[in-house]
Write an enzyme that holds these catalytic residues in place. Structure first.
Site, mmCIF file in Angstrom:
data_model
loop_
_atom_site.group_PDB
_atom_site.id
_atom_site.type_symbol
_atom_site.label_atom_id
_atom_site.label_comp_id
_atom_site.label_asym_id
_atom_site.label_seq_id
_atom_site.Cartn_x
_atom_site.Cartn_y
_atom_site.Cartn_z
ATOM 1 N N ALA A 103 22.726 25.138 73.146
ATOM 2 C CA ALA A 103 24.009 24.486 73.441
ATOM 3 C C ALA A 103 24.086 24.172 74.924
ATOM 4 O O ALA A 103 23.548 24.898 75.759
ATOM 5 C CB ALA A 103 25.184 25.370 73.031
ATOM 6 N N GLU A 113 17.459 25.202 61.502
ATOM 7 C CA GLU A 113 18.464 24.666 60.576
ATOM 8 C C GLU A 113 19.528 23.943 61.386
ATOM 9 O O GLU A 113 19.890 24.399 62.471
ATOM 10 C CB GLU A 113 19.158 25.784 59.782
ATOM 11 C CG GLU A 113 18.311 26.385 58.690
ATOM 12 C CD GLU A 113 17.533 27.583 59.189
ATOM 13 O OE1 GLU A 113 17.901 28.139 60.237
ATOM 14 O OE2 GLU A 113 16.543 27.953 58.540
ATOM 15 N N TYR A 119 16.278 16.542 68.100
ATOM 16 C CA TYR A 119 15.129 17.210 67.471
ATOM 17 C C TYR A 119 14.078 16.194 67.016
ATOM 18 O O TYR A 119 12.879 16.434 67.135
ATOM 19 C CB TYR A 119 15.588 18.058 66.280
ATOM 20 C CG TYR A 119 16.565 19.155 66.633
ATOM 21 C CD1 TYR A 119 16.458 19.866 67.825
ATOM 22 C CD2 TYR A 119 17.606 19.499 65.764
ATOM 23 C CE1 TYR A 119 17.366 20.877 68.146
ATOM 24 C CE2 TYR A 119 18.509 20.506 66.074
ATOM 25 C CZ TYR A 119 18.385 21.185 67.267
ATOM 26 O OH TYR A 119 19.272 22.189 67.578
#
Ligand SMILES: CC(C)(COP(=O)(O)OP(=O)(O)OC[C@H]1O[C@@H](n2cnc3c(N)ncnc32)[C@H](O)[C@@H]1OP(=O)(O)O)[C@@H](O)C(=O)NCCC(=O)NCCS
Length: 157
Positions: free
Chosen positions: A75, A106, A118
């Site tokens: 984060a 996940e 990602y």
């Protein structure tokens, strides 16, 4: 690549109050302090902090299970987003854990910023985990990065 004013280093226990403050602003169901302490206590994990002006602006937690690295948390402080800080953290994770290692994570299918990040690093979707998120009942998208998927990615990591 993150801006030159950002330093990336290992995350320590004394960083956790600042981490928790970002965590609470970043997630609807934030991790508890105990969850961060548990991850930091694992000797084989990669836990990183991004620092600007001596303040934490982002963090990453990656755990090792046998030969697989599991990206557990990442984060960035909301005002510091979109400046390449998460990219810098992922590059450092891959440099420490290995360019040819296998990584999994996940992510909520609704989290398009994270999925775009990602995918740039060569993570590819590989199915779902049914009702993984207890707060909303959402499924999780499972993503993998292997040496093969990484060779098709656009990021340098
Ligand atoms: C996802 C998150 C970590 C990205 O951090 P960041 O430092 O802003 O990411 P970067 O600046 O390194 O972005 C790299 C690339 O990711 C993609 N990306 C990042 N944020 C995006 C957004 N809001 N929308 C679309 N793409 C985005 C883009 O491809 C971006 O490259 P670009 O800026 O050149 O277009 C951040 O938005 C965040 O903390 N979100 C809340 C916590 C979270 O969801 N964590 C992931 C849980 S699985």
């Amino acid at each position: 690549m993150s801006s030159p004013s950002i330093t990336i280093r290992s995350l320590g226990y004394s960083d956790l109050p600042q981490v928790i403050s970002i965590e609470r602003r970043a997630f609807p169901t934030p991790w508890s302090l105990a969850m961060f302490v548990l991850e930091l206590s694992k000797p084989s994990g990669v836990c990183l902090a991004a620092i600007e002006d001596r303040r934490i602006v982002g963090y990453l937690i990656c755990s090792r299970y046998a030969d697989i690295w599991h990206l557990m948390n990442i984060a960035i402080d909301p005002p510091a987003r979109r400046r390449g800080i998460a990219t810098g953290l992922l590059e450092e994770m891959i440099s420490r854990a290995g360019r040819d290692a296998s990584y999994t994570l996940e992510v909520r299918p609704s989290n398009s910023p994270a999925i775009a990040l990602y995918e740039r690093f060569g993570f590819r979707s590989a199915g779902t985990r049914r009702r993984y998120y207890q707060d909303t009942g959402e499924d999780a998208l499972i993503m993998w990065r292997t040496a093969e998927t990484a060779s098709t990615s656009s990021a340098s990591g």
